[in-house]
Design a protein around this motif. Structure first.
Motif, mmCIF file in Angstrom:
data_model
loop_
_atom_site.group_PDB
_atom_site.id
_atom_site.type_symbol
_atom_site.label_atom_id
_atom_site.label_comp_id
_atom_site.label_asym_id
_atom_site.label_seq_id
_atom_site.Cartn_x
_atom_site.Cartn_y
_atom_site.Cartn_z
ATOM 1 N N ALA A 25 3.612 -7.030 14.790
ATOM 2 C CA ALA A 25 2.302 -7.345 14.216
ATOM 3 C C ALA A 25 1.220 -6.370 14.695
ATOM 4 C CB ALA A 25 1.914 -8.782 14.566
ATOM 5 N N ILE A 26 1.184 -6.073 16.002
ATOM 6 C CA ILE A 26 0.137 -5.175 16.490
ATOM 7 C C ILE A 26 0.403 -3.735 16.038
ATOM 8 C CG2 ILE A 26 1.285 -4.818 18.730
ATOM 9 C CD1 ILE A 26 -2.511 -4.774 17.941
ATOM 10 N N LEU A 27 1.673 -3.351 15.923
ATOM 11 C CA LEU A 27 1.973 -2.018 15.425
ATOM 12 C C LEU A 27 1.646 -1.907 13.938
ATOM 13 C CD1 LEU A 27 5.274 -1.392 17.385
ATOM 14 C CD2 LEU A 27 3.088 -0.249 17.739
ATOM 15 N N ALA A 28 1.808 -3.010 13.210
ATOM 16 C CA ALA A 28 1.341 -3.032 11.824
ATOM 17 C C ALA A 28 -0.182 -2.922 11.805
ATOM 18 C CB ALA A 28 1.794 -4.306 11.125
ATOM 19 N N GLY A 29 -0.823 -3.500 12.837
ATOM 20 C CA GLY A 29 -2.268 -3.368 12.972
ATOM 21 C C GLY A 29 -2.687 -1.924 13.186
ATOM 22 N N PHE A 30 -1.841 -1.145 13.896
ATOM 23 C CA PHE A 30 -2.112 0.282 14.046
ATOM 24 C C PHE A 30 -2.192 0.937 12.667
ATOM 25 C CE2 PHE A 30 -0.588 1.465 18.595
ATOM 26 C CZ PHE A 30 -1.327 0.402 19.116
ATOM 27 N N SER A 31 -1.250 0.558 11.801
ATOM 28 C CA SER A 31 -1.269 1.105 10.446
ATOM 29 C C SER A 31 -2.483 0.593 9.678
ATOM 30 C CB SER A 31 0.019 0.727 9.705
ATOM 31 O OG SER A 31 1.141 1.344 10.294
ATOM 32 N N ALA A 32 -2.840 -0.674 9.917
ATOM 33 C CA ALA A 32 -4.017 -1.236 9.248
ATOM 34 C C ALA A 32 -5.283 -0.481 9.641
ATOM 35 C CB ALA A 32 -4.161 -2.712 9.596
ATOM 36 N N ALA A 33 -5.285 0.049 10.874
ATOM 37 C CA ALA A 33 -6.455 0.786 11.345
ATOM 38 C C ALA A 33 -6.672 2.074 10.566
ATOM 39 C CB ALA A 33 -6.297 1.113 12.835
ATOM 40 N N TRP A 34 -5.683 2.471 9.796
ATOM 41 C CA TRP A 34 -5.830 3.669 8.958
ATOM 42 C C TRP A 34 -6.487 3.347 7.618
ATOM 43 C CZ3 TRP A 34 -3.809 8.840 9.478
ATOM 44 C CH2 TRP A 34 -3.282 9.109 10.755
ATOM 45 N N VAL A 35 -6.626 2.056 7.291
ATOM 46 C CA VAL A 35 -7.075 1.704 5.946
ATOM 47 C C VAL A 35 -8.507 2.163 5.684
ATOM 48 C CG1 VAL A 35 -7.538 -0.167 4.345
ATOM 49 C CG2 VAL A 35 -5.481 -0.219 5.743
ATOM 50 N N VAL A 36 -9.466 1.713 6.526
ATOM 51 C CA VAL A 36 -10.862 2.101 6.301
ATOM 52 C C VAL A 36 -11.039 3.611 6.402
ATOM 53 C CG1 VAL A 36 -13.222 1.900 7.147
ATOM 54 C CG2 VAL A 36 -11.774 -0.135 6.995
ATOM 55 N N PRO A 37 -10.489 4.290 7.451
ATOM 56 C CA PRO A 37 -10.588 5.750 7.475
ATOM 57 C C PRO A 37 -9.920 6.401 6.268
ATOM 58 C CG PRO A 37 -10.001 4.926 9.638
ATOM 59 C CD PRO A 37 -9.893 3.764 8.696
ATOM 60 N N SER A 38 -8.824 5.790 5.778
ATOM 61 C CA SER A 38 -8.140 6.359 4.620
ATOM 62 C C SER A 38 -8.987 6.238 3.366
ATOM 63 C CB SER A 38 -6.796 5.652 4.399
ATOM 64 O OG SER A 38 -5.921 5.879 5.475
ATOM 65 N N ILE A 39 -9.674 5.116 3.225
ATOM 66 C CA ILE A 39 -10.507 4.901 2.048
ATOM 67 C C ILE A 39 -11.781 5.725 2.122
ATOM 68 C CG2 ILE A 39 -11.881 3.189 0.789
ATOM 69 C CD1 ILE A 39 -9.798 1.096 1.607
ATOM 70 N N ALA A 40 -12.431 5.686 3.280
ATOM 71 C CA ALA A 40 -13.725 6.347 3.406
ATOM 72 C C ALA A 40 -13.650 7.748 3.990
ATOM 73 C CB ALA A 40 -14.656 5.485 4.270
ATOM 74 N N GLY A 41 -12.670 7.981 4.892
ATOM 75 C CA GLY A 41 -12.616 9.236 5.633
ATOM 76 C C GLY A 41 -12.573 10.488 4.790
ATOM 77 N N PRO A 42 -11.589 10.648 3.900
ATOM 78 C CA PRO A 42 -11.531 11.878 3.101
ATOM 79 C C PRO A 42 -12.776 12.085 2.245
ATOM 80 C CG PRO A 42 -9.434 10.731 3.016
ATOM 81 C CD PRO A 42 -10.394 9.798 3.681
ATOM 82 N N PHE A 43 -13.266 11.013 1.612
ATOM 83 C CA PHE A 43 -14.448 11.162 0.762
ATOM 84 C C PHE A 43 -15.685 11.498 1.593
ATOM 85 C CE2 PHE A 43 -18.268 9.397 -1.231
ATOM 86 C CZ PHE A 43 -18.252 10.088 -2.439
ATOM 87 N N VAL A 44 -15.874 10.774 2.702
ATOM 88 C CA VAL A 44 -17.034 11.025 3.565
ATOM 89 C C VAL A 44 -16.980 12.443 4.135
ATOM 90 C CG1 VAL A 44 -18.144 10.383 5.740
ATOM 91 C CG2 VAL A 44 -17.406 8.605 4.144
ATOM 92 N N ALA A 45 -15.785 12.856 4.600
ATOM 93 C CA ALA A 45 -15.652 14.209 5.146
ATOM 94 C C ALA A 45 -15.953 15.254 4.080
ATOM 95 C CB ALA A 45 -14.244 14.411 5.701
ATOM 96 N N GLY A 46 -15.444 15.025 2.872
ATOM 97 C CA GLY A 46 -15.725 15.958 1.781
ATOM 98 C C GLY A 46 -17.189 15.985 1.418
ATOM 99 N N LEU A 47 -17.825 14.809 1.406
ATOM 100 C CA LEU A 47 -19.247 14.725 1.070
ATOM 101 C C LEU A 47 -20.102 15.421 2.118
ATOM 102 C CD1 LEU A 47 -21.202 13.549 -1.021
ATOM 103 C CD2 LEU A 47 -21.364 11.488 0.422
ATOM 104 N N ILE A 48 -19.760 15.204 3.402
ATOM 105 C CA ILE A 48 -20.487 15.873 4.490
ATOM 106 C C ILE A 48 -20.347 17.386 4.351
ATOM 107 C CG2 ILE A 48 -20.512 16.286 6.984
ATOM 108 C CD1 ILE A 48 -19.752 13.345 7.362
ATOM 109 N N THR A 49 -19.143 17.838 4.060
ATOM 110 C CA THR A 49 -18.886 19.270 3.913
ATOM 111 C C THR A 49 -19.705 19.867 2.774
ATOM 112 O OG1 THR A 49 -16.638 19.008 4.794
ATOM 113 C CG2 THR A 49 -17.091 20.992 3.504
#
Length: 457
Positions: free
Chosen positions: A151-175
């Motif tokens: 469960a906690i290791l699945a939580g590690f994967s869950a921790a990628w969700v918000v960065p996955s959704i927002a991270g690439p777009f935000v990084a691209g927008l900042i750039t």
């Protein structure tokens, strides 16, 4: 470390008070570790998204793959050393030192005047990332009862969700607006937040010195392994007979140096713990070698902006989480051997389909739609084999097994990225053939994993 059987002392070192990973006794720990994993996720996805722009601005196209390989290679060294340190002193020292090094790397990268300096900063980031990652895996075995490991290791994967959704777009927008250097600044803010959240946990992780010897042979081997991987990447600049010979020698050195760094039998995927580690390494190698070239393909071939090119990584992060969430919630309903075989087959077949799509000049939406299937496959595989591997470790072997898992990932990914750089250069670095060749070759590690997946039982 040769044992591949379950150990009775592999569970948590604190009493099991019942409940899930957000039970009162575990809530602060869970939030803290998820925050730190989210930092790693944001940094990885953001850099993958904006690296084509960075390489162009710093006139460093020849060091494009090296910017990724350098981080993974240096991480191998810190993973081995910090795993040994964690067995001796617990996860607190490597966690603290890792946070400092990661922050230093972010600052230097954000101020880098050239691609060479940026690669050097990525080396420092890799040292910090390796230490914090290993410390977190040890923390899981020390704090969480064994029944909650998946469960906690699945939580590690869950921790990628918000960065996955927002991270690439935000990084691209900042750039596109204020410049790529501020992407590192945002990552530094996330690091500070994660460190604050982990403050209470770090204080409680003090441990007396345990009589576990320094594994100097492994530490030296990790340094040689890192140098071999970097050398392999450097060969992409010279594909003459001498360069090919050096590449083959580097691959041999990589294999030999992995022997003391992983459980006996890992290179031949012996049944049990060695196969747990081998399958993770092969899956991550296939994923990483293809992933670093996906945004570059979408910006070069399709003319997408960095923010739009990150959409494929965004969706991939979500499908990775979906696979992990299913395994974390209903893992008892899926036999692990069949789960591993399905996951690796999905990765291999999708990469072959992606290579064909690029070669045939398929529309952009086809490329963006295919790669998330790779994320689903690796997300399904990761929490199951990781939880099983950790459950096989004794109390004084948790650091070794944790570092072996990380070494498998880092060495597999670094080697795959180096090989992809060679393949890319060998195919003329041109659209579409070079990209199609990279995706096709990266299907090979996943196919090898599928062949031996039955040994994971």
């Amino acid at each position: 470390m040769t044992s591949s059987t379950m150990r009775p002392d592999a569970g948590a070192t604190v009493p099991d008070a019942g409940g899930g990973i957000l039970a009162p006794a575990l809530r602060a720990t869970t939030i803290g570790v998820i925050a730190l994993v989210s930092l790693h996720a944001f940094e990885a996805l953001a850099l993958t998204t904006v690296m084509p722009t960075i390489a162009r601005d710093l006139d460093g196209a020849s060091l494009y793959a090296m910017a990724f390989t350098a981080t993974l290679a240096s991480g191998i060294v810190s993973i081995v050393w910090s795993g040994n340190l964690a067995d001796r002193r617990g996860p607190r020292p490597p966690l603290l030192l890792g946070l400092v090094l990661f922050a230093t790397g972010l600052v230097v990268a954000g101020l880098a005047p050239s691609m060479g300096v940026l690669v050097a900063a990525r080396v420092v980031q890799g040292l910090g990332a390796g230490m914090t990652s290993t410390a977190l895996y040890v923390l899981v075995t020390r704090v969480y009862p064994q029944r909650l490991h998946t469960a906690i290791l699945a939580g590690f994967s869950a921790a990628w969700v918000v960065p996955s959704i927002a991270g690439p777009f935000v990084a691209g927008l900042i750039t596109q607006t204020i410049g790529w250097r501020w992407v590192f600044g945002l990552a530094l803010v996330v690091l500070v937040v994660a460190a604050v959240l982990l403050g209470r946990i770090i204080t409680g992780l003090r441990q007396d010195l345990v009589d576990v010897p320094w594994r100097w042979r492994s530490i030296v081997a990790s340094v040689v392994l890192a140098l071999a991987v970097l050398g392999l990447n450097a060969v992409a600049d010279r594909l003459d007979p001498l360069g090919v010979t050096l590449a083959v020698l580097a691959l041999v050195v990589v294999g030999l140096t992995l022997l003391p760094l992983t459980p006996r039998g890992t290179l031949r995927a012996a049944r049990g713990l060695p196969t747990d580690i081998a399958l993770r390494a092969l899956a991550f190698a296939a994923f990483s070698g293809a992933e670093v070239y996906l945004p570059r393909l979408l910006t070069e071939r399709d003319g997408l902006s960095p923010s739009l090119a990150g959409v494929a990584l965004t969706v991939t992060g979500v499908t990775w989480f979906a696979g992990s969430w299913v395994q974390g919630r209903w893992d008892r309903h899926f036999e692990i051997g069949r789960t591993a075989a399905f996951s690796l087959a999905a990765i291999a077949l999708t990469l072959v389909a992606l290579a064909a799509a690029v070669a045939l000049a398929a529309p952009t939406w086809v490329v963006i739609a295919l790669f998330p299937v790779v994320g689903l496959g690796i997300g399904t595989l990761y929490p199951r084999v990781t939880a099983q591997a950790l459950s096989r470790a004794g109390a004084t072997e948790q650091g070794f097994v944790s570092s072996a898992l990380q070494i498998g990932d880092s060495s597999g990914a670094a080697t795959a990225i180096a090989v992809s750089a060679i393949v890319f250069a060998g195919a003329g670095s041109a659209v579409p053939n070079a990209y199609a060749a990279v995706f096709a070759v990266m299907a090979v590690p996943a196919l090898l994993g599928w062949v031996v997946a039955h040994r994971v039982r």
